[in-house]
Design an enzyme around this catalytic site. Structure first.
Site, mmCIF file in Angstrom:
data_model
loop_
_atom_site.group_PDB
_atom_site.id
_atom_site.type_symbol
_atom_site.label_atom_id
_atom_site.label_comp_id
_atom_site.label_asym_id
_atom_site.label_seq_id
_atom_site.Cartn_x
_atom_site.Cartn_y
_atom_site.Cartn_z
ATOM 1 C CB THR A 1 -3.661 3.647 -7.738
ATOM 2 O OG1 THR A 1 -4.040 2.581 -6.879
ATOM 3 C CG2 THR A 1 -4.873 4.228 -8.394
ATOM 4 C CB SER B 1 -5.080 3.344 0.719
ATOM 5 O OG SER B 1 -4.802 1.983 0.618
ATOM 6 C CB SER B 2 -6.805 1.002 -4.285
ATOM 7 O OG SER B 2 -5.998 1.904 -4.972
ATOM 8 C CB SER C 1 -0.892 -0.026 1.242
ATOM 9 O OG SER C 1 -1.680 1.122 1.238
ATOM 10 N N GLY C 2 0.569 2.162 -0.919
ATOM 11 C CA GLY C 2 1.327 3.413 -1.000
ATOM 12 C C GLY C 2 2.571 3.304 -1.843
ATOM 13 C CG ASN D 1 -1.852 5.560 -0.602
ATOM 14 O OD1 ASN D 1 -1.875 6.774 -0.752
ATOM 15 N ND2 ASN D 1 -1.942 4.695 -1.593
ATOM 16 N N GLY E 1 -0.649 -5.521 -2.831
ATOM 17 C CA GLY E 1 0.524 -6.390 -2.783
ATOM 18 C C GLY E 1 0.515 -7.183 -1.493
ATOM 19 C CD GLU F 1 -2.663 -5.485 2.754
ATOM 20 O OE1 GLU F 1 -3.371 -6.040 3.616
ATOM 21 O OE2 GLU F 1 -3.038 -4.547 2.043
HETATM 22 N N1 LIG Z 1 5.112 8.087 -10.044
HETATM 23 C C1 LIG Z 1 4.751 8.861 -9.022
HETATM 24 N N2 LIG Z 1 5.091 10.145 -9.013
HETATM 25 C C2 LIG Z 1 4.728 10.948 -7.992
HETATM 26 N N3 LIG Z 1 4.043 10.545 -6.921
HETATM 27 C C3 LIG Z 1 3.675 9.263 -6.857
HETATM 28 C C4 LIG Z 1 4.000 8.357 -7.914
HETATM 29 N N4 LIG Z 1 3.516 7.174 -7.582
HETATM 30 C C5 LIG Z 1 2.896 7.321 -6.372
HETATM 31 N N5 LIG Z 1 2.983 8.579 -5.944
HETATM 32 C C6 LIG Z 1 2.474 9.119 -4.665
HETATM 33 O O1 LIG Z 1 2.224 8.075 -3.794
HETATM 34 C C7 LIG Z 1 0.864 8.041 -3.385
HETATM 35 C C8 LIG Z 1 0.398 6.602 -3.259
HETATM 36 O O2 LIG Z 1 0.340 6.025 -4.521
HETATM 37 P P1 LIG Z 1 -0.793 4.992 -4.945
HETATM 38 O O3 LIG Z 1 -2.118 5.456 -4.500
HETATM 39 O O4 LIG Z 1 -0.615 4.722 -6.366
HETATM 40 O O5 LIG Z 1 -0.365 3.776 -4.102
HETATM 41 P P2 LIG Z 1 -0.942 2.326 -4.210
HETATM 42 O O6 LIG Z 1 0.184 1.450 -4.473
HETATM 43 O O7 LIG Z 1 -2.048 2.303 -5.182
HETATM 44 O O8 LIG Z 1 -1.464 2.117 -2.760
HETATM 45 P P3 LIG Z 1 -2.714 1.285 -2.286
HETATM 46 O O9 LIG Z 1 -2.331 -0.132 -2.349
HETATM 47 O O10 LIG Z 1 -2.895 1.772 -0.912
HETATM 48 O O11 LIG Z 1 -3.796 1.648 -3.188
HETATM 49 C C9 LIG Z 1 0.113 8.780 -4.437
HETATM 50 O O12 LIG Z 1 -1.038 9.368 -3.909
HETATM 51 C C10 LIG Z 1 1.145 9.814 -4.875
HETATM 52 O O13 LIG Z 1 1.100 10.893 -4.001
HETATM 53 MG MG LIG Z 2 -3.979 2.038 -5.088
#
Ligand SMILES: Nc1ncnc2c1ncn2[C@@H]1O[C@H](COP(=O)(O)OP(=O)(O)OP(=O)(O)O)[C@@H](O)[C@H]1O
Ligand SMILES: [Mg+2]
Length: 1078
Positions: free
Chosen positions: A115, A163-164, A110-111, A160, A390, A392
């Protein structure tokens, strides 16, 4: 100008190692160090072969601009530095050009940025695929499905802010040209427990906050909501606001996105009504009420909220109220109704809220799918994007983590399968011998979980369905029995003696050794969560709702379709959907993005090695690298390989004429690379060790430097030479011009000097000749003079005797004669005009001709006067004689005279002959009439005047009456003695008569006439011609006249202007008659 294509490579300007496969030596430390080094230089992407590792930068980097999209478009995967766009491009191109369906698997905790990565992939594909109104609409709908799903499925967690809380797999469908047609979204396991309870520091799903912050007052009223978060039990208060997130603005974005995706207004409204109902459900509270049987029964504390919910959803309030207080259980066709205590009532309320929300979410996904599904039945190419949680590992891991980790095991499984399969296929394709690769296969763990007979999930289902008391403990016992011998299963009670000593293992827990690490699961809640039951009374109450959306969410509530079979458990549902997913993925070409979270603080620039190390382990990245380079670490097609290294060998540099493979062979032989280090495939060279590649790279770098020096040398030489040649050429031009100029100047000087000298010499010569000529001429003149004198002397001597005495006189006369002759001849030309009044006369030429000249002038004048006179007729002569007479008589004597000169003398002013009035008068006169004119006769007595006709004949002077023409007096001219008049400008005159004559009886006449001068002149001439005596004419301003006996003096005085210019006459007395002349 066409842009020159520069062949670049991933190996150029590398920070650390761009591809982990090339890492040497390969171990966890070097791996992390390499990631860190690259992360510190903003290189967040690193490859493991074709897998992309992405480290979350936690700040926006300028690497996603449209220019970057263009950079990566249609480029080879290894051509530019690692980037998610390179992977997207590769996937999209092999989908479009090679007709291979693709899937992009994004994993990470997460984070870690999954996404975001999935959105980057989608936006890249949207940017590079076809364009056009229809295609753009499809793209827009696909992209806009994200904000809607994120609002309902994402929440702020401690890890996050966005977070999704669900797994998402999206198939994007393309036509044969690569234009998007539509898509299908699948969702996995929404974390619905979040609806009713959130851990500390976390929030409920975004949509609740967005609705309360962003909805208009009107909408809030309609939904009977209040803006204040604290009014709702389901919204935890400690972190209602997220930094940098504007919920109100996001609400508008979501509404807008819903519209774009194709939600009708009433649908969107229904969705918000359900959200509102969920929120309000949380506010229903229960209180215990004792019953007769001694048990507690729950009652709703405040029915107001319930009433509002029922109004909003169209549910019968009593039905819902009952559903919260009773539970109906059907056993053996018998319905038994039991009361719910307060705890059970709360459980029922929360279960309803969770179910309502999670079913709404599934409905949303289906509704979006309906909108974005491809409208055509033609064969589609598919690109799947999987954004799933991913691995956990928390402190407390429960059913959800178990499920998630199971999913990740499955993903790892297909990763291994597909990677190895691909590797193997490539070896076969390239004709390279396959060597066994030693790697860990996690199939055994998958089997532990999913095996249908004794897998953990199967055990759980069995427990849930078993009659009798079922608890989490009984489930654990069962596990202990069945899985005890499994290598990857541990529990305190397991018979596996290996772990018996492990006191760290608590009770009511089991541990699984996943491929990514060991995870300890608490069994508490497993059974319940797997059952996922909603009391039938509640689902029936929902089904009865007037709200069509809610009704459709609870089909099992329909009593007509009552189904005694239990609904599938959550575990089996998930297992089935994972199986479908895996099947789906297996048919596609996989592309991996492994997201890594660099720190726990959501902060930029921080790279926590321990955290990364942990992730690398459970993501199995080192394993990844090992698999990848199990046989050969590096491979490259012959052409680019030769192109890159051809400068290392004389035969191949600068051009290799033969086939590329032969070139590479020559090259490798020349470089003496050990044969076991490489193999020749059909189209590629395979290099076993990264070391060899780096050796090649080092050699290349060195050689490039040498080549650069060489090029520099040649270029400098060329530059200097061209510069020199140019200078030389310029120098020659300048010299030529200068020489020409100098020569020209010198020539001009010589020329002008020559001219000066020449002119001096010529002058000198000319003067010399002139002198000679002058001298000769003078000599000749002297000779002539001498000769003349000599001849003269001779002649004179000879003729002296003949002309010496009268020569002077003759010469004088001759000269004089010549002069006079010349004078006359000249006079002839200078004569003035013949007009007698012309006074011009040429000037005198010589003084001695003065008198002659005057005389000549006089003669000429007389002659021209005579000439003039000769033209006159007799008549004219007479007139002039008369005028001459008048002049002699009056000029300078009478003032009246000058005015008469211009008047012609007419004599007969009265035409007696013609006028019949005077016929008698005419008849009475026989003589020639000289004057016939009217005059004023002055009365002798008083001086007044009377008109009389004055007639002069040859012999007589007659006066006649003007009117009658009767003759009044007749005086013979012989009796006229004198005429008197003044010297002044008047017309008075007196005619004196001879004393004693008959005519003189009355006395002298006194007349006044306008033609005095003419009359007097004519009278004078006639008298002279008749009597041969000159008539006496007296001009005086005082004279005497004889009136009868008196002598009267007529006196002319300067009169006053009383009568204008007419003179007046007045008899003053006997002696004086005064005439006043003005
Ligand atoms: N390529 C990137 N460039 C800039 N910031 C990023 C990038 N990727 C992620 N972030 C930052 O990290 C935060 C978390 O990313 P994201 O929501 O994609 O995580 P995730 O892997 O989908 O987490 P979760 O599993 O909780 O959904 C985003 O809100 C953004 O602020
Ligand atoms: Mg996500």
């Amino acid at each position: 100008m066409a842009k020159m294509e520069v062949k670049t490579s991933l190996l150029d300007n590398m920070i650390g190692v761009g591809d982990m496969v090339l890492l040497e030596p390969l171990n966890e430390e070097t791996f992390i160090n390499n990631l860190k080094k690259r992360f510190d230089h903003n290189e967040i992407y690193t490859y493991i072969g074709s897998v992309v590792i992405s480290v979350n930068p936690y700040r926006s980097l300028p690497i996603y601009s449209p220019e970057k999209v263009e950079d990566y478009r249609n480029r080879n995967f290894y051509e530019l530095s690692p980037h998610i766009f390179a992977l997207s491009d590769e996937a999209y191109r092999s989908l479009r050009d090679q007709d291979k369906d693709q899937c992009i698997l994004i994993t990470g905790e997460s984070g870690a940025g999954k996404t975001e990565a999935s959105k980057l992939v989608m936006s890249y594909v949207a940017a590079v695929c076809g364009k056009g109104a229809e295609v753009n609409q499809v793209k827009e709908q696909l992209l806009q499905s994200n904000p809607v799903l994120e609002a309902f499925g994402n929440a702020k967690t401690v890890r996050n802010d966005n977070s999704s809380r669900f797994g998402k797999y999206m198939d994007i469908e393309f036509d044969f040209k690569g234009d998007p047609l539509g898509g299908v979204i699948s969702n996995y396991l929404l974390e619905k427990s979040r609806v009713v309870k959130q851990p500390r520091g976390e929030r409920n799903f975004h949509v609740f906050y967005q609705l309360l912050s962003g909805a208009s007052e009107e909408l809030l009223n309609k939904l009977t909501l209040e803006r204040d978060f604290s009014r709702y039990n389901y919204l935890s208060l400690d972190s209602a606001k997220v930094n940098g997130v504007d919920d109100a603005a996001n609400f508008r974005t979501v509404r807008n996105a819903m519209q774009i995706v194709g939600f009708m207004d009433h649908e969107a409204e229904s969705v918000l009504e359900v959200v509102a109902a969920v929120l309000k459900l949380g506010n229903i509270e229960f209180k215990p009420e004792s019953r007769v049987n001694g048990l507690d029964e729950s009652k709703i504390k405040d029915k107001n909220e319930l009433k509002e919910i029922c109004e909003l959803t169209g549910i019968d309030q009593s039905v819902l109220e009952r559903a919260f207080s009773f539970r109906t259980v059907e056993a053996k066709q018998e319905k038994v109704s039991t009361t719910l205590n307060v705890a059970q009532a709360y459980y029922a309320r929360d279960a309803l809220a969770k179910n309502l929300y999670s079913r709404l979410f599934s409905w949303l996904v289906n509704r979006i799918n309906e909108s974005i599904k491809a409208q055509t039945k033609v064969r589609k190419k598919v690109m799947g994007v999987l954004d799933i949680y991913g691995f956990e590992i928390f402190e407390d891991n429960s059913f959800e983590q178990f499920i998630i980790n199971y999913c990740n095991e499955k993903l790892q499984q297909i990763f291994i399968e597909l990677t190895l399969k691909e590797e193997q296929e490539e070896y076969v394709r390239e004709g390279i011998e396959w060597t066994h690769i030693d790697y860990f296969n996690n199939a055994i763990i998958c089997d532990l979980i999913e095996n249908n007979t004794n897998g953990i999930l199967a055990m759980l289902d069995e427990e849930c369905l078993r009659p009798g008391t079922v608890t989490d403990e009984t489930f654990l016992e069962k596990l202990n029995q069945v899985c005890a011998t499994h290598q990857h299963f541990e529990s305190r009670m397991s018979k596996s003696s290996r772990f018996l000593n492990d006191t760290s293992l608590p009770h009511s827990c089991f541990r699984i050794q996943h491929y990514a690490g060991k995870v300890l699961y608490q069994v508490e809640g497993f059974v319940d969560k797997n059952n996922d039951l909603l009391y039938r009374d509640l689902s029936q109450a929902m089904w009865k709702a007037g709200h069509t959306l809610i009704k459709s969410l609870f089909p099992e509530g329909n009593p007509a379709k009552i189904n005694l079979k239990r609904p599938p458990t959550a575990g089996s549902q998930f297992k089935a959907s994972v199986a479908t997913l895996m099947k789906n993925l297996q048919t596609k070409n996989p592309n991996y993005i492994r997201c890594i979270k660099p720190n726990d603080k959501k902060a930029a620039h921080i790279f926590s090695e321990a955290l990364v190390c942990h992730q690398i382990r459970y993501l199995g990245l080192l394993e990844n690298v090992r698999v990848r380079r199990a046989g050969y670490a590096f491979r490259q097609a012959y052409e680019p390989c030769l192109e890159r290294y051809k400068m290392l060998c004389k035969q191949t540099w600068p051009h290799w004429k033969g086939p590329a493979r032969a070139g590479v062979e020559v090259l490798f032989n020349e470089l003496e690379i050990p044969v076991e280090e490489y193999s020749f495939g059909r189209s590629k060279i395979f290099i076993r060790n990264p070391r060899t590649l780096f050796k090649l790279e080092d050699l290349r770098k060195q050689r490039l430097e040498d080549l650069a020096t060489l090029i520099q040398k040649i270029y400098r030489g060329w530059k200097c030479r061209t510069h020199f040649l140019l200078m030389r050429k310029s120098q020659i031009v300048i010299a030529a011009w200068y020489r020409r100029y100098a020569q020209q100047k010198r020539y001009q000087q010589i020329k002008s000097s020559t001219l000066v000298i020449q002119s001096y010499i010529r002058g000198w010569k000319a003067r010399k000749i002139l002198r000679e000529l002058k001298h000769r001429k003078r000599c000749e003149e002297a000779v002539t003079t001498i000769a003349a004198y000599w001849h003269g002397t001779q002649v004179r001597r000879e003729y002296r005797k003949f002309f010496r005495a009268n020569a002077g006189k003759k010469i004088y006369e001759f000269t004089l004669q010549r002069i006079v002759q010349k004078y006359f001849l000249e006079m002839k030309n200078k004569m003035p005009s013949l007009s007698p009044i012309d006074k011009n006369w040429p000037p005198r030429p010589y003084l001695f001709l003065d008198s002659t000249h005057k005389e000549l002038k006089r003669i000429f004048h007389l002659w021209r006067c005579k000439k003039y006179r000769d033209q006159f007729t007799d008549q004219q002569k007479l007139i002039y004689e008369e005028k001459l007479e008048a002049s002699e008589l009056f000029k300078d004597k009478k003032a009246l005279y000058p005015s008469s000169v211009g008047q012609p003398f007419q004599g007969a002013y009265l035409e007696i002959n013609k006028n019949p009035k005077y016929k008698k008068l005419k008849d009475a006169i026989e003589e020639k009439i000289i004057i016939a004119e009217v005059v004023n006769k002055i009365n002798r007595a008083n001086g007044k005047s009377t008109s009389r006709i004055f007639l002069l004949t040859n012999n007589n002077l007659l006066l006649a009456d003007q009117k009658s023409g009767q003759i009044k007096s007749e005086v013979p001219l012989v009796d006229v003695t004198k005429v008197s008049m003044s010297s002044q400008n008047d017309g008075f005159f007196a005619v004196h008569l001879k004393e004693g004559s008959e005519a003189a009886s009355k006395g002298d006449f006194l007349f006044s006439s306008d033609h005095l001068i003419e009359m007097a002149t004519k009278l004078y001439r006639t008298t002279l011609s008749q009597t041969k005596q000159k008539l006496n004419i007296e001009i005086s301003d005082e004279f005497l006249v004889q009136f009868r006996q008196d002598k009267v003096c007529v006196k002319f005085i300067q009169g006053n202007q009383k009568n204008g210019s007419v003179p007046t006459c007045k008899r003053k007395n006997n002696r004086l008659l005064e005439v006043a002349v003005p």
